[in-house]
Scaffold this motif. Structure first.
Motif, PDB file in Angstrom:
ATOM      1  N   LEU A 258       0.822  -1.207   0.000  1.00 16.74           N
ATOM      2  CA  LEU A 258       0.000   0.000   0.000  1.00 16.74           C
ATOM      3  C   LEU A 258       0.856   1.259   0.000  1.00 16.74           C
ATOM      4  O   LEU A 258       0.556   2.241  -0.718  1.00 16.74           O
ATOM      5  CB  LEU A 258      -0.924  -0.015   1.216  1.00 16.74           C
ATOM      6  N   ALA A 259       1.951   1.241   0.780  1.00 18.46           N
ATOM      7  CA  ALA A 259       2.844   2.403   0.819  1.00 18.46           C
ATOM      8  C   ALA A 259       3.481   2.637  -0.539  1.00 18.46           C
ATOM      9  O   ALA A 259       3.599   3.784  -1.002  1.00 18.46           O
ATOM     10  CB  ALA A 259       3.907   2.204   1.894  1.00 18.46           C
ATOM     11  N   ASP A 260       3.906   1.560  -1.197  1.00 15.10           N
ATOM     12  CA  ASP A 260       4.535   1.694  -2.515  1.00 15.10           C
ATOM     13  C   ASP A 260       3.532   2.217  -3.547  1.00 15.10           C
ATOM     14  O   ASP A 260       3.864   3.099  -4.353  1.00 15.10           O
ATOM     15  CB  ASP A 260       5.087   0.325  -2.941  1.00 15.10           C
ATOM     16  N   GLN A 261       2.323   1.670  -3.558  1.00 12.43           N
ATOM     17  CA  GLN A 261       1.317   2.112  -4.521  1.00 12.43           C
ATOM     18  C   GLN A 261       0.912   3.567  -4.284  1.00 12.43           C
ATOM     19  O   GLN A 261       0.705   4.328  -5.240  1.00 12.43           O
ATOM     20  CB  GLN A 261       0.088   1.198  -4.443  1.00 12.43           C
ATOM     21  N   PHE A 262       0.829   3.939  -3.021  1.00  7.61           N
ATOM     22  CA  PHE A 262       0.451   5.326  -2.713  1.00  7.61           C
ATOM     23  C   PHE A 262       1.568   6.290  -3.155  1.00  7.61           C
ATOM     24  O   PHE A 262       1.271   7.377  -3.681  1.00  7.61           O
ATOM     25  CB  PHE A 262       0.180   5.470  -1.212  1.00  7.61           C
ATOM     26  N   TYR A 265       1.333   6.664  -6.832  1.00  9.33           N
ATOM     27  CA  TYR A 265       0.188   7.508  -7.173  1.00  9.33           C
ATOM     28  C   TYR A 265       0.519   8.983  -6.978  1.00  9.33           C
ATOM     29  O   TYR A 265       0.149   9.832  -7.802  1.00  9.33           O
ATOM     30  CB  TYR A 265      -1.010   7.117  -6.307  1.00  9.33           C
ATOM     31  N   GLN A 266       1.240   9.286  -5.935  1.00 11.46           N
ATOM     32  CA  GLN A 266       1.605  10.678  -5.705  1.00 11.46           C
ATOM     33  C   GLN A 266       2.604  11.192  -6.753  1.00 11.46           C
ATOM     34  O   GLN A 266       2.589  12.386  -7.075  1.00 11.46           O
ATOM     35  CB  GLN A 266       2.211  10.833  -4.305  1.00 11.46           C
ATOM     36  N   ARG A 267       3.429  10.278  -7.315  1.00 14.04           N
ATOM     37  CA  ARG A 267       4.417  10.696  -8.321  1.00 14.04           C
ATOM     38  C   ARG A 267       3.784  10.905  -9.693  1.00 14.04           C
ATOM     39  O   ARG A 267       4.029  11.911 -10.355  1.00 14.04           O
ATOM     40  CB  ARG A 267       5.534   9.640  -8.430  1.00 14.04           C
ATOM     41  N   ASN A 268       2.994   9.939 -10.148  1.00 14.66           N
ATOM     42  CA  ASN A 268       2.504   9.991 -11.535  1.00 14.66           C
ATOM     43  C   ASN A 268       0.982  10.072 -11.656  1.00 14.66           C
ATOM     44  O   ASN A 268       0.460  10.036 -12.783  1.00 14.66           O
ATOM     45  CB  ASN A 268       3.011   8.780 -12.321  1.00 14.66           C
ATOM     46  N   GLN A 269       0.272  10.121 -10.524  1.00 11.17           N
ATOM     47  CA  GLN A 269      -1.187  10.268 -10.512  1.00 11.17           C
ATOM     48  C   GLN A 269      -1.908   9.119 -11.213  1.00 11.17           C
ATOM     49  O   GLN A 269      -3.016   9.291 -11.720  1.00 11.17           O
ATOM     50  CB  GLN A 269      -1.585  11.598 -11.172  1.00 11.17           C
ATOM     51  N   HIS A 270      -1.281   7.944 -11.234  1.00 10.47           N
ATOM     52  CA  HIS A 270      -1.967   6.770 -11.757  1.00 10.47           C
ATOM     53  C   HIS A 270      -2.768   6.154 -10.612  1.00 10.47           C
ATOM     54  O   HIS A 270      -2.195   5.723  -9.615  1.00 10.47           O
ATOM     55  CB  HIS A 270      -0.963   5.755 -12.313  1.00 10.47           C
ATOM     56  N   PRO A 271      -4.083   6.063 -10.737  1.00  6.60           N
ATOM     57  CA  PRO A 271      -4.913   5.611  -9.617  1.00  6.60           C
ATOM     58  C   PRO A 271      -4.749   4.114  -9.361  1.00  6.60           C
ATOM     59  O   PRO A 271      -4.366   3.331 -10.239  1.00  6.60           O
ATOM     60  CB  PRO A 271      -6.338   5.933 -10.075  1.00  6.60           C
ATOM     61  N   PHE A 272      -5.004   3.689  -8.153  1.00  4.03           N
ATOM     62  CA  PHE A 272      -5.087   2.280  -7.829  1.00  4.03           C
ATOM     63  C   PHE A 272      -6.311   2.085  -6.941  1.00  4.03           C
ATOM     64  O   PHE A 272      -6.788   3.016  -6.290  1.00  4.03           O
ATOM     65  CB  PHE A 272      -3.823   1.786  -7.133  1.00  4.03           C
ATOM     66  N   ALA A 273      -6.805   0.848  -6.960  1.00  2.59           N
ATOM     67  CA  ALA A 273      -8.042   0.548  -6.224  1.00  2.59           C
ATOM     68  C   ALA A 273      -7.768  -0.531  -5.189  1.00  2.59           C
ATOM     69  O   ALA A 273      -6.829  -1.317  -5.309  1.00  2.59           O
ATOM     70  CB  ALA A 273      -9.139   0.092  -7.178  1.00  2.59           C
ATOM     71  N   VAL A 274      -8.640  -0.572  -4.179  1.00  3.67           N
ATOM     72  CA  VAL A 274      -8.511  -1.551  -3.097  1.00  3.67           C
ATOM     73  C   VAL A 274      -9.851  -2.232  -2.900  1.00  3.67           C
ATOM     74  O   VAL A 274     -10.898  -1.559  -2.827  1.00  3.67           O
ATOM     75  CB  VAL A 274      -8.048  -0.871  -1.789  1.00  3.67           C
ATOM     76  N   LEU A 275      -9.810  -3.595  -2.826  1.00  5.89           N
ATOM     77  CA  LEU A 275     -10.999  -4.371  -2.493  1.00  5.89           C
ATOM     78  C   LEU A 275     -10.811  -4.923  -1.086  1.00  5.89           C
ATOM     79  O   LEU A 275      -9.794  -5.572  -0.802  1.00  5.89           O
ATOM     80  CB  LEU A 275     -11.202  -5.545  -3.468  1.00  5.89           C
ATOM     81  N   ILE A 309      -7.256 -12.912  -9.846  1.00  5.10           N
ATOM     82  CA  ILE A 309      -6.666 -11.579 -10.061  1.00  5.10           C
ATOM     83  C   ILE A 309      -5.599 -11.644 -11.147  1.00  5.10           C
ATOM     84  O   ILE A 309      -5.178 -12.716 -11.582  1.00  5.10           O
ATOM     85  CB  ILE A 309      -6.055 -11.034  -8.767  1.00  5.10           C
ATOM     86  N   ARG A 310      -5.175 -10.469 -11.591  1.00  3.37           N
ATOM     87  CA  ARG A 310      -4.117 -10.377 -12.608  1.00  3.37           C
ATOM     88  C   ARG A 310      -2.740 -10.610 -11.972  1.00  3.37           C
ATOM     89  O   ARG A 310      -2.604 -10.591 -10.747  1.00  3.37           O
ATOM     90  CB  ARG A 310      -4.145  -9.001 -13.268  1.00  3.37           C
ATOM     91  N   SER A 311      -1.733 -10.778 -12.845  1.00  2.88           N
ATOM     92  CA  SER A 311      -0.369 -10.998 -12.334  1.00  2.88           C
ATOM     93  C   SER A 311       0.195  -9.756 -11.670  1.00  2.88           C
ATOM     94  O   SER A 311       1.109  -9.860 -10.842  1.00  2.88           O
ATOM     95  CB  SER A 311       0.549 -11.432 -13.487  1.00  2.88           C
ATOM     96  N   VAL A 312      -0.365  -8.574 -12.008  1.00  3.52           N
ATOM     97  CA  VAL A 312       0.154  -7.330 -11.419  1.00  3.52           C
ATOM     98  C   VAL A 312      -0.574  -6.971 -10.131  1.00  3.52           C
ATOM     99  O   VAL A 312      -0.204  -6.014  -9.445  1.00  3.52           O
ATOM    100  CB  VAL A 312       0.059  -6.163 -12.422  1.00  3.52           C
ATOM    101  N   ASP A 329      -3.019   0.711 -11.073  1.00  2.00           N
ATOM    102  CA  ASP A 329      -3.445   1.324 -12.333  1.00  2.00           C
ATOM    103  C   ASP A 329      -4.873   0.888 -12.707  1.00  2.00           C
ATOM    104  O   ASP A 329      -5.160   0.489 -13.846  1.00  2.00           O
ATOM    105  CB  ASP A 329      -2.488   0.958 -13.475  1.00  2.00           C
ATOM    106  N   THR A 330      -5.779   0.972 -11.758  1.00  2.00           N
ATOM    107  CA  THR A 330      -7.154   0.502 -11.971  1.00  2.00           C
ATOM    108  C   THR A 330      -8.140   1.564 -11.486  1.00  2.00           C
ATOM    109  O   THR A 330      -8.013   2.063 -10.362  1.00  2.00           O
ATOM    110  CB  THR A 330      -7.402  -0.813 -11.229  1.00  2.00           C
ATOM    111  N   MET A 331      -9.109   1.888 -12.343  1.00  2.00           N
ATOM    112  CA  MET A 331     -10.168   2.830 -11.981  1.00  2.00           C
ATOM    113  C   MET A 331     -11.221   2.097 -11.146  1.00  2.00           C
ATOM    114  O   MET A 331     -11.286   0.869 -11.093  1.00  2.00           O
ATOM    115  CB  MET A 331     -10.808   3.414 -13.242  1.00  2.00           C
ATOM    116  N   ILE A 332     -12.111   2.874 -10.513  1.00  2.00           N
ATOM    117  CA  ILE A 332     -13.120   2.317  -9.609  1.00  2.00           C
ATOM    118  C   ILE A 332     -14.103   1.418 -10.335  1.00  2.00           C
ATOM    119  O   ILE A 332     -14.559   0.395  -9.806  1.00  2.00           O
ATOM    120  CB  ILE A 332     -13.851   3.468  -8.876  1.00  2.00           C
TER     121      ILE A 332
END
Length: 402
Positions: A258-262, A265-275, A309-312, A329-332
């Motif tokens: 989560l820390a890495d993805q966040f 996201y702050q660097r390149n504004q590519h969104p990620f989602a959490v289930l 789930i996907r490999s990524v 890199d996933t929208m809602i």
């Protein structure tokens, strides 16, 4: 008459015209029984009788011999055609007589420049001259010089060849050893030198090969130990980030993800989602079927999540019967579709445990990263809120944070 009055008399050697040869005359008095002289015995000695001896000496010495009277007139000689011999210069004759046995250069009896010496006869008034043509002497010296130079050059070449062979016999093995040592230093331990000698260098080559073998064995043992250690480290690393029951990532690894993805996201504004997923009525399942059945269902659901789930993507056990799936890199909207697909798949799956068939359902909360989030836990908090909305709405549902 002189022999009668003076005793034995020797007449100086000379060329005798009567006998056509060199002779000398010897006169000896003849005595009666009362020692009175009654006459003289005269003998004429032919000097040519000594020619065989002179020729033998001449052949063995490569020179020529000439017998002279005291005036220097030639009497006998070993030259071919001795009758053509001429007298040598008187001063030369005097010099030869004064320095008997000492070599001198002069014009010889054939009027050629020669190197010669003279000896005086002890009992006869004769001079024996030994001489050799200077050209012959020079030619002999040239032959000797050439032979000597040839011998010196041959010996030099032989010594050089032997030195080269000896040098090569020493340098070549040493170069091979040096090259092999360099290859070993570069990490090539497969080197093996041929042993073709039985001397110290051959023994050194054997020792080198033994050393190379020991290094290879040590390297293989090290590689084996290193591989085993690497596998152990990988296993320890896997165990440190893996939940032992489900095989999914554990809570600690989830925090890192989560820390890495966040941060991304702050660097390149590519969104990620959490289930955030929770097994419905899991406590009732434990109470009715036992904790072993509950653990079996947890592991089965975790395996289904991993396959869905996907490999990524990342799947982790959040705690108890709750799971978290992180979708980079996933929208809602895409996250909601995946949540629905997983929910239906879990609902449609049954689990056999000890002759009992068990079915479960999932409630899922979905959230997406937002610009206003100050940490990844803000996203988790929204997903958790949506999860409890799904539960309050009757469970087995998906709720998204808009």
């Amino acid at each position: 008459q002189a022999a009668v009055t003076e005793g034995m008399v020797i007449v100086a050697p000379h060329l005798d015209d009567v006998y056509a040869t060199a002779t000398f005359t010897l006169a000896v008095p003849v005595l009666s029984l009362d020692n009175s002289v009654i006459g003289a015995l005269i003998a004429v000695v032919d000097l040519s009788a000594v020619m065989p001896r002179l020729l033998q000496i001449a052949r063995s010495s490569a020179g020529e011999l000439v017998m002279l009277d005291l005036t220097g007139k030639p009497l006998l000689g070993t030259y071919q055609g001795g009758s053509s011999l001429t007298m040598i210069d008187f001063q030369v004759l005097q010099g030869l007589r004064a320095q008997t046995g000492e070599p001198m250069t002069f014009d010889g009896h054939l009027q050629h420049s020669v190197l010669g010496l003279a000896e005086m006869a002890e009992s006869l008034p004769l001079i024996v001259v030994a001489e050799r043509d200077r050209a012959d002497i020079y030619q002999a010296w040239v032959v000797f010089r050439d032979m000597f130079l040839t011998l010196v050059v041959g010996l030099t070449l032989l010594v050089a060849l032997l030195a080269w062979r000896m040098g090569r016999s020493i340098v070549t093995p040493l170069e091979s050893l040096t090259s092999a040592a360099g290859r070993i230093a570069d990490g090539d331990l497969s080197i093996q030198l041929p042993v073709s000698r039985r001397d110290e260098l051959g023994r050194l080559t054997q020792v080198f090969n033994q050393m190379a073998d020991n290094l290879r064995h040590s390297h293989q043992e090290f590689e084996t130990a290193s591989l085993a250690l690497q596998k152990q480290n990988q296993l320890l690393e896997t165990l440190s980030i893996t939940d032992s029951l489900t095989g999914l990532y554990n809570r600690k690894k989830l925090d890192d993800i989560l820390a890495d993805q966040f941060a991304r996201y702050q660097r390149n504004q590519h969104p990620f989602a959490v289930l955030l997923l929770d097994i419905d009525h899991f406590k009732i399942l434990n109470d009715s079927h036992g904790h072993l059945a509950g653990d079996y269902v947890l592991a089965a659901v975790a395996k289904l999540l991993s396959q869905s789930i996907r490999s990524v993507d990342y799947a982790a056990r959040y705690g108890g019967e709750e799971f978290v799936i992180v979708l980079p890199d996933t929208m809602i909207s895409a996250a909601q579709e995946m949540a629905e697909r997983i929910r239906r798949k879990v609902q449609a799956t049954s689990y056999d445990f000890k002759e009992k068939t068990i079915t479960v359902t999932l409630s899922v909360g979905v959230a997406e990263s937002r610009k206003c989030d100050d940490s990844p836990y803000a996203i988790i908090a929204r997903a958790d809120k949506m999860l409890y909305e799904a539960k309050r709405a009757g469970r087995n549902q998906v709720r998204c944070a808009e």
